[in-house]
Write a protein that holds these residues in place. Sequence first.
Motif, PDB file in Angstrom:
ATOM      1  N   ILE A   1       1.038  -1.278  -0.221  1.00 26.28           N
ATOM      2  CA  ILE A   1       0.290   0.358  -0.054  1.00 26.28           C
ATOM      3  C   ILE A   1       0.648   0.852  -0.070  1.00 26.28           C
ATOM      4  N   ALA A   2       2.269   0.333   0.398  1.00 29.00           N
ATOM      5  CA  ALA A   2       3.000   2.447   0.285  1.00 29.00           C
ATOM      6  C   ALA A   2       3.652   2.534  -0.775  1.00 29.00           C
ATOM      7  N   ALA A   3       3.459   1.717  -1.661  1.00 32.45           N
ATOM      8  CA  ALA A   3       3.335   2.558  -3.012  1.00 32.45           C
ATOM      9  C   ALA A   3       2.661   2.567  -3.694  1.00 32.45           C
ATOM     10  N   GLN A   4       1.217   1.703  -3.697  1.00 27.79           N
ATOM     11  CA  GLN A   4       0.092   1.893  -4.406  1.00 27.79           C
ATOM     12  C   GLN A   4      -0.497   3.816  -3.818  1.00 27.79           C
ATOM     13  N   GLU A   5      -0.172   4.149  -2.998  1.00 24.88           N
ATOM     14  CA  GLU A   5      -0.559   5.730  -2.145  1.00 24.88           C
ATOM     15  C   GLU A   5       0.536   6.742  -1.920  1.00 24.88           C
ATOM     16  N   GLY A   6       1.272   6.239  -2.466  1.00 20.14           N
ATOM     17  CA  GLY A   6       2.807   6.916  -2.166  1.00 20.14           C
ATOM     18  C   GLY A   6       3.821   6.884  -3.277  1.00 20.14           C
ATOM     19  N   SER A   7       5.234   7.809  -3.090  1.00 21.39           N
ATOM     20  CA  SER A   7       5.710   7.650  -4.214  1.00 21.39           C
ATOM     21  C   SER A   7       6.905   6.743  -3.642  1.00 21.39           C
ATOM     22  N   PHE A   8       6.801   5.749  -4.030  1.00 19.47           N
ATOM     23  CA  PHE A   8       8.521   4.496  -4.100  1.00 19.47           C
ATOM     24  C   PHE A   8       9.790   5.140  -4.892  1.00 19.47           C
ATOM     25  N   LYS A   9      10.617   5.169  -4.213  1.00 21.43           N
ATOM     26  CA  LYS A   9      11.666   4.934  -4.370  1.00 21.43           C
ATOM     27  C   LYS A   9      12.983   4.680  -2.992  1.00 21.43           C
ATOM     28  N   LYS A  10      13.599   3.739  -3.827  1.00 18.27           N
ATOM     29  CA  LYS A  10      14.291   3.644  -2.615  1.00 18.27           C
ATOM     30  C   LYS A  10      15.312   4.755  -2.046  1.00 18.27           C
ATOM     31  N   TRP A  11      15.642   4.969  -2.497  1.00 17.11           N
ATOM     32  CA  TRP A  11      16.862   6.357  -1.434  1.00 17.11           C
ATOM     33  C   TRP A  11      16.306   6.920  -0.638  1.00 17.11           C
ATOM     34  N   LYS A  12      14.646   6.975  -0.796  1.00 15.10           N
ATOM     35  CA  LYS A  12      13.570   7.203  -0.244  1.00 15.10           C
ATOM     36  C   LYS A  12      14.031   7.070   1.207  1.00 15.10           C
ATOM     37  N   TYR A  13      14.429   5.295   1.838  1.00 13.86           N
ATOM     38  CA  TYR A  13      14.768   5.433   3.162  1.00 13.86           C
ATOM     39  C   TYR A  13      15.672   4.919   3.582  1.00 13.86           C
ATOM     40  N   ILE A  14      16.578   5.619   3.179  1.00 14.99           N
ATOM     41  CA  ILE A  14      17.530   5.426   3.512  1.00 14.99           C
ATOM     42  C   ILE A  14      17.584   6.447   5.031  1.00 14.99           C
ATOM     43  N   LEU A  15      17.846   7.769   4.782  1.00 15.42           N
ATOM     44  CA  LEU A  15      18.139   8.727   5.718  1.00 15.42           C
ATOM     45  C   LEU A  15      17.273   8.856   6.982  1.00 15.42           C
ATOM     46  N   PRO A  16      15.848   8.612   7.027  1.00 19.38           N
ATOM     47  CA  PRO A  16      15.435   8.396   8.534  1.00 19.38           C
ATOM     48  C   PRO A  16      16.248   6.818   9.513  1.00 19.38           C
ATOM     49  N   PRO A  17      16.397   5.692   8.669  1.00 13.99           N
ATOM     50  CA  PRO A  17      16.907   4.680   9.053  1.00 13.99           C
ATOM     51  C   PRO A  17      19.100   5.229   9.752  1.00 13.99           C
ATOM     52  N   LEU A  18      19.174   6.086   9.062  1.00 16.13           N
ATOM     53  CA  LEU A  18      20.473   6.440   8.967  1.00 16.13           C
ATOM     54  C   LEU A  18      20.757   7.652  10.713  1.00 16.13           C
ATOM     55  N   GLY A  19      19.382   7.964  10.241  1.00 19.18           N
ATOM     56  CA  GLY A  19      19.765   9.278  11.298  1.00 19.18           C
ATOM     57  C   GLY A  19      19.183   8.709  12.831  1.00 19.18           C
ATOM     58  N   PHE A  20      17.856   7.931  13.011  1.00 18.50           N
ATOM     59  CA  PHE A  20      17.407   7.324  14.845  1.00 18.50           C
ATOM     60  C   PHE A  20      18.809   6.635  14.560  1.00 18.50           C
ATOM     61  N   LEU A  21      18.238   4.961  13.959  1.00 15.68           N
ATOM     62  CA  LEU A  21      19.482   4.026  14.134  1.00 15.68           C
ATOM     63  C   LEU A  21      21.079   4.203  14.373  1.00 15.68           C
ATOM     64  N   GLY A  22      21.582   5.631  13.509  1.00 16.36           N
ATOM     65  CA  GLY A  22      22.909   5.979  13.943  1.00 16.36           C
ATOM     66  C   GLY A  22      23.279   6.178  15.139  1.00 16.36           C
ATOM     67  N   LEU A  23      22.037   7.706  16.172  1.00 20.28           N
ATOM     68  CA  LEU A  23      22.413   7.653  16.829  1.00 20.28           C
ATOM     69  C   LEU A  23      22.253   7.196  17.943  1.00 20.28           C
ATOM     70  N   MET A  24      21.149   6.318  17.902  1.00 27.73           N
ATOM     71  CA  MET A  24      21.040   4.886  19.068  1.00 27.73           C
ATOM     72  C   MET A  24      22.600   4.313  18.786  1.00 27.73           C
ATOM     73  N   ALA A  25      23.288   3.491  17.875  1.00 31.76           N
ATOM     74  CA  ALA A  25      24.901   3.415  18.018  1.00 31.76           C
ATOM     75  C   ALA A  25      25.541   3.925  18.463  1.00 31.76           C
ATOM     76  N   ILE A  26      25.519   5.551  18.188  1.00 29.60           N
ATOM     77  CA  ILE A  26      26.525   5.851  18.935  1.00 29.60           C
ATOM     78  C   ILE A  26      26.501   6.500  20.355  1.00 29.60           C
ATOM     79  N   ASN A  27      25.013   6.324  20.540  1.00 25.73           N
ATOM     80  CA  ASN A  27      25.025   6.302  22.837  1.00 25.73           C
ATOM     81  C   ASN A  27      25.878   4.807  23.042  1.00 25.73           C
ATOM     82  N   TYR A  28      25.176   3.645  22.338  1.00 23.77           N
ATOM     83  CA  TYR A  28      25.756   2.374  22.695  1.00 23.77           C
ATOM     84  C   TYR A  28      27.215   2.526  22.927  1.00 23.77           C
TER      85      TYR A  28
END
Length: 313
Positions: free
Chosen positions: A7-34
């Motif tokens: 449904i994400a592709a049907q009702e939005g604009s799906f491009k693989k590169w768009k999914y990179i930044l949020p995980p890098l940001g949040f999980l990066g913060l978690m990794a740095i903290n750990y």
Amino acid sequence: MKDFISIAAQEGSFKKWKYILPPLGFLGLMAINYLAIQLLQVDVGQVMQQEVAKKGANRVVLESLIPFVVFLGLLFLWVKLVHKQTLKSLTTTRKKIDWKRILFSFFMISVFTVVMTFIDYKSNPENYLYNFNTEKFTILFVIAIILVPIQTSFEEYFFRGYLMQGLGLTFKNRWLPFLVTSLMFGLMHLGNPEVGKLGPIIMVYYIGTGLFLGLITLMDEGMELALGFHAGNNLTGILLVTANWTAFQSDSILKDMAEPEAGLDILLPVIIIYPIFTFIMAKMYNWKNWKQKLFGRVYDSSSQEKITTISES
């Protein structure tokens, strides 16, 4: 009914590169903290106790939860502005978000937690300190009732919504996002004081919880049950009983004074309680096609493939 991942592709604009930044940001913060905790050999539990002694438990809880308001707001903006996707399509395949499902799972885990805590309190009163203070608890209640659902909603939207859909559309299957998001959800808790107190075995609980929340999301074709369950679990916990070695050290009704043991208490939810909850939900919502929903292929409009209808409302 449309399936939850495509449904994400049907009702939005799906491009693989768009999914990179949020995980890098949040999980990066978690990794740095750990990494900082490990390199500096920080005793997280002791630091939190010092902060509580200096600032008060309610202020520490508030400061711990406020960042999730920012995280959730940024995630929603990214989904809306970059993915051109609606909040509803990030949440569910139903025509609208089903609040009855959210409330059902919220009260199911809340009632269960209250009943089990009451039984244990009556059976082992020496393990608890009655900690209720009207003024402090009232402040805690206001903070928790507003911010805890925001904290849990961010985690659900990030792992069971955003990453589940992104990984599913990228790799065209369900098993990989199911397993990867559950593993990542568990690893996110590595910096919690519970890990230092109980050891790595507690990761069985965190990863197992991630698997349970991922399973009910995929089987129910929406996040409502996971949203309600996670909010009920955390909210009941922070208000009812905490300890000086847990992630939230609040002015709760009870304080757990017993020395924690890494044993049955960790394994029980994963091997017994979660399967029972899954059985109840499966019967209530008539779940079918388990193999397809958990391990089947994902079809999306961008690949010019026919989207297969796999569930009923």
